[in-house]
Design an enzyme around this catalytic site. Sequence first.
Site, PDB file in Angstrom:
ATOM      1  N   GLU A 146      84.609  -7.735  55.828  1.00  4.79           N
ATOM      2  CA  GLU A 146      84.136  -8.685  55.405  1.00  4.79           C
ATOM      3  C   GLU A 146      82.891  -8.378  55.292  1.00  4.79           C
ATOM      4  O   GLU A 146      81.890  -8.738  55.760  1.00  4.79           O
ATOM      5  CB  GLU A 146      84.376 -10.059  56.030  1.00  4.79           C
ATOM      6  CG  GLU A 146      84.979 -11.419  55.290  1.00  4.79           C
ATOM      7  CD  GLU A 146      84.975 -12.690  56.496  1.00  4.79           C
ATOM      8  OE1 GLU A 146      85.074 -11.731  57.811  1.00  4.79           O
ATOM      9  OE2 GLU A 146      85.592 -13.547  56.341  1.00  4.79           O
ATOM     10  N   GLY A 170      84.863 -18.102  63.835  1.00  2.00           N
ATOM     11  CA  GLY A 170      84.549 -17.316  64.388  1.00  2.00           C
ATOM     12  C   GLY A 170      84.834 -15.845  64.325  1.00  2.00           C
ATOM     13  O   GLY A 170      85.408 -15.559  62.747  1.00  2.00           O
ATOM     14  N   SER A 171      84.225 -14.916  64.920  1.00  2.00           N
ATOM     15  CA  SER A 171      84.494 -13.272  64.146  1.00  2.00           C
ATOM     16  C   SER A 171      85.843 -13.092  64.847  1.00  2.00           C
ATOM     17  O   SER A 171      85.784 -13.698  65.703  1.00  2.00           O
ATOM     18  CB  SER A 171      83.796 -12.839  64.807  1.00  2.00           C
ATOM     19  OG  SER A 171      82.978 -12.401  65.815  1.00  2.00           O
ATOM     20  N   GLY A 198      87.467 -13.839  69.175  1.00  2.90           N
ATOM     21  CA  GLY A 198      88.412 -14.865  69.005  1.00  2.90           C
ATOM     22  C   GLY A 198      89.284 -14.004  70.062  1.00  2.90           C
ATOM     23  O   GLY A 198      90.110 -14.191  71.002  1.00  2.90           O
ATOM     24  N   CYS A 221      85.119 -17.650  55.405  1.00  2.00           N
ATOM     25  CA  CYS A 221      85.984 -16.523  55.688  1.00  2.00           C
ATOM     26  C   CYS A 221      87.075 -16.968  55.036  1.00  2.00           C
ATOM     27  O   CYS A 221      88.014 -15.932  55.006  1.00  2.00           O
ATOM     28  CB  CYS A 221      86.628 -16.568  57.274  1.00  2.00           C
ATOM     29  SG  CYS A 221      87.002 -18.634  57.476  1.00  2.00           S
ATOM     30  N   PHE A 240      81.045 -11.060  53.318  1.00  2.00           N
ATOM     31  CA  PHE A 240      80.423 -12.294  53.991  1.00  2.00           C
ATOM     32  C   PHE A 240      78.911 -12.746  53.050  1.00  2.00           C
ATOM     33  O   PHE A 240      77.987 -12.610  53.317  1.00  2.00           O
ATOM     34  CB  PHE A 240      79.639 -12.319  55.227  1.00  2.00           C
ATOM     35  CG  PHE A 240      80.293 -13.683  56.238  1.00  2.00           C
ATOM     36  CD1 PHE A 240      81.762 -14.376  56.276  1.00  2.00           C
ATOM     37  CD2 PHE A 240      79.427 -14.630  56.323  1.00  2.00           C
ATOM     38  CE1 PHE A 240      82.589 -14.885  56.429  1.00  2.00           C
ATOM     39  CE2 PHE A 240      80.136 -15.797  57.072  1.00  2.00           C
ATOM     40  CZ  PHE A 240      81.491 -16.101  57.187  1.00  2.00           C
TER      41      PHE A 240
HETATM   42  P1  ADP Z   1      79.937 -15.204  62.839  1.00  2.00           P
HETATM   43  O1  ADP Z   1      79.404 -14.147  62.804  1.00  2.00           O
HETATM   44  O2  ADP Z   1      80.335 -16.332  62.367  1.00  2.00           O
HETATM   45  O3  ADP Z   1      78.485 -16.163  63.814  1.00  2.00           O
HETATM   46  P2  ADP Z   1      80.854 -14.945  66.102  1.00  2.00           P
HETATM   47  O4  ADP Z   1      82.267 -15.366  66.196  1.00  2.00           O
HETATM   48  O5  ADP Z   1      79.331 -14.189  66.181  1.00  2.00           O
HETATM   49  O6  ADP Z   1      80.645 -15.111  64.573  1.00  2.00           O
HETATM   50  O7  ADP Z   1      79.998 -16.804  66.079  1.00  2.00           O
HETATM   51  C1  ADP Z   1      81.236 -17.999  66.487  1.00  2.00           C
HETATM   52  C2  ADP Z   1      81.069 -18.789  67.510  1.00  2.00           C
HETATM   53  O8  ADP Z   1      81.338 -18.255  68.913  1.00  2.00           O
HETATM   54  C3  ADP Z   1      78.940 -19.329  67.651  1.00  2.00           C
HETATM   55  O9  ADP Z   1      79.127 -20.977  67.730  1.00  2.00           O
HETATM   56  C4  ADP Z   1      78.644 -18.037  68.684  1.00  2.00           C
HETATM   57  O10 ADP Z   1      77.649 -18.558  68.995  1.00  2.00           O
HETATM   58  C5  ADP Z   1      80.611 -18.047  70.057  1.00  2.00           C
HETATM   59  N1  ADP Z   1      80.088 -16.544  70.583  1.00  2.00           N
HETATM   60  C6  ADP Z   1      79.420 -15.001  70.156  1.00  2.00           C
HETATM   61  N2  ADP Z   1      80.086 -15.143  71.277  1.00  2.00           N
HETATM   62  C7  ADP Z   1      80.434 -15.879  71.982  1.00  2.00           C
HETATM   63  C8  ADP Z   1      81.420 -15.418  73.550  1.00  2.00           C
HETATM   64  N3  ADP Z   1      81.060 -13.861  73.862  1.00  2.00           N
HETATM   65  N4  ADP Z   1      81.887 -15.889  74.175  1.00  2.00           N
HETATM   66  C9  ADP Z   1      82.094 -17.612  73.392  1.00  2.00           C
HETATM   67  N5  ADP Z   1      81.523 -17.593  72.019  1.00  2.00           N
HETATM   68  C10 ADP Z   1      80.848 -17.021  71.551  1.00  2.00           C
END
Ligand code: ADP
Length: 558
Positions: A458, A305-306, A310, A361, A460
């Site tokens: 990015e 994810g982001s 992360g 990504c 995207f």
């Molecule tokens: P994207 O921009 O690809 O949506 P995110 O990082 O927001 O990237 O989301 C990737 C995953 O992480 C999704 O399943 C999202 O629900 C989850 N996510 C977002 N915020 C949190 C958090 N604070 N803790 C754990 N998981 C999260």
Amino acid sequence: MAALNISRLVLRSSKLRASPSHLFSAQLLMQMQSSPFTRKACSFICLFTFASFSFTDIPTSHCMSVDAHTVASQLNSSGLLRTQGLIGGKWTDAYDCKTIKVYNPATGESILDVACMGGRETNDAISAAYDAYRSWSKTTAAERSKLLRKWYDLLMVHKEELAQLITLEQGKPLKESIGEINYGAGFIEFAAEEAKRIYGDIIPAPLSDRRLFVLKQPVGVVGAITPWNFPLAMITRKVGPALACGCTVVIKPSELTPLTALAAAELSIQAGIPAGVVNVVMGNAPDIGDALIASPQVRKITFTGSTAVGKKLMAGSAETVKKVSLELGGNAPCIVFDDADLDVAVKGTLAAKFRNSGQTCVCANRIIVQEGIYEKFAHALRDAVQNMKVGDGFGEGVAQGPLINEAAVKKVETLIHDATSKGAKIILGGKRHSLGFTFYEPTVISDVNSEMRISREEAFGPVAPLLRFKTEEDAIRIANDTNAGLGSYVFTNSIQRSWRVAEALEYGLVGINEGVISTEVAPFGGYKQSGLGREGSKYGMDEYLEIKYVCLGNMNKE
Ligand code: ADP
């Protein structure tokens, strides 16, 4: 009402042509009413049924390439349409009965409501995974392999329906969705095979009375958090190796695309994978994430994810010193040298940039072109992009679907505005598509430089920014001038140059004369802030294993 809404959704999104039988619709409805399905699932299926009434005035060019009846009846009979979380083998509502809507990005309309879970459900899923771990980690590699193989087989049997589900909730063209099922299921197949090859070592001992061994053992309960851009593959490439190694998992799919995850989990049950080995919770992401991080029973977090989320998960995991794998954002350079084959470079760039509407990504984020070929390449790329058909992912010949949501479109708009305000020129596209919703025109921009936000963030989205360079050293410097380091692409006909540049690029993946390089048999992961660890291949297995050293002493005794 829900059914009616949804029927509109299908009509608008898929532009069905008439063909159907009302008798069939009535039969299907009766069948559904007597099935154990939830009302929500039932109303989803109704949408296909209602949508089957005559609509002859729909243009053929937008004709849906799948038959809605078939989708409905297959989803109904295979039990793949799930709206609840999966905890300890039981389909479960949120404890406070809250739900969250899942939308079709091609129409903006809601498809279904799914359970909106939080910390309490996550803690129970962790407990279920922890209990199941005791027995699952003791199964033989052969047993785990067989079950994973069955799961793979079922994913392939239901390939079409799963692909349709992906297109419905994520928006990518059906052909790409089918590609994702093949790719995603491939991780389960590979894990089934690799389960049998988790070898240890015997180390030559420095003392004559000792024998030294290395055992590889499962790390324990794994929390797997995944994004929306590959609703199946991002899950299988974590869960496949985890299960093969003897770990159990709590999956948290994106709330934007949970339906594919739930369908895959249902198939894991049908494959015979024991209750509690695969658990799924979704809803309040921060609460679920916090529960996974806080639990000492969770021994590993794997996340795609982001970068921002992360980093938060990595910091949080420090408290209980969990193993962490992260696959975060990229800023992929795509370097086209003067000596490249123009057709190969254009085809490769097109695939690297516009796949999934630019929402991966490893999508080319900066197309860095040598000055001698720049104009020719820019024209050829523009012509190729111009031919891409934009539309609902179910439409015939559609090469680009919608973006996932309004925020994604806004980001693209902001980056393009920043670039043009600093001198970049739009040579194709550059605005929202006339189809509305979150459709955006495939776009090519020239005269981009490294100072513009579009080079540093990015995008995207379906935007190809062209940068110009003079020498090989310039290209490498521009390409490496970022904190990211995931995918990169090089187009050249020189074997010497391809090696030199591949070695110099600070990236985890390098495609040479190829724009789509991901496969389950090769390692996927990033340098720098693009992440930690690798997924896929034999290297991806190590992420779910502990290494144990065993020393057998006093071996000279008679
Ligand atoms: P994207 O921009 O690809 O949506 P995110 O990082 O927001 O990237 O989301 C990737 C995953 O992480 C999704 O399943 C999202 O629900 C989850 N996510 C977002 N915020 C949190 C958090 N604070 N803790 C754990 N998981 C999260």
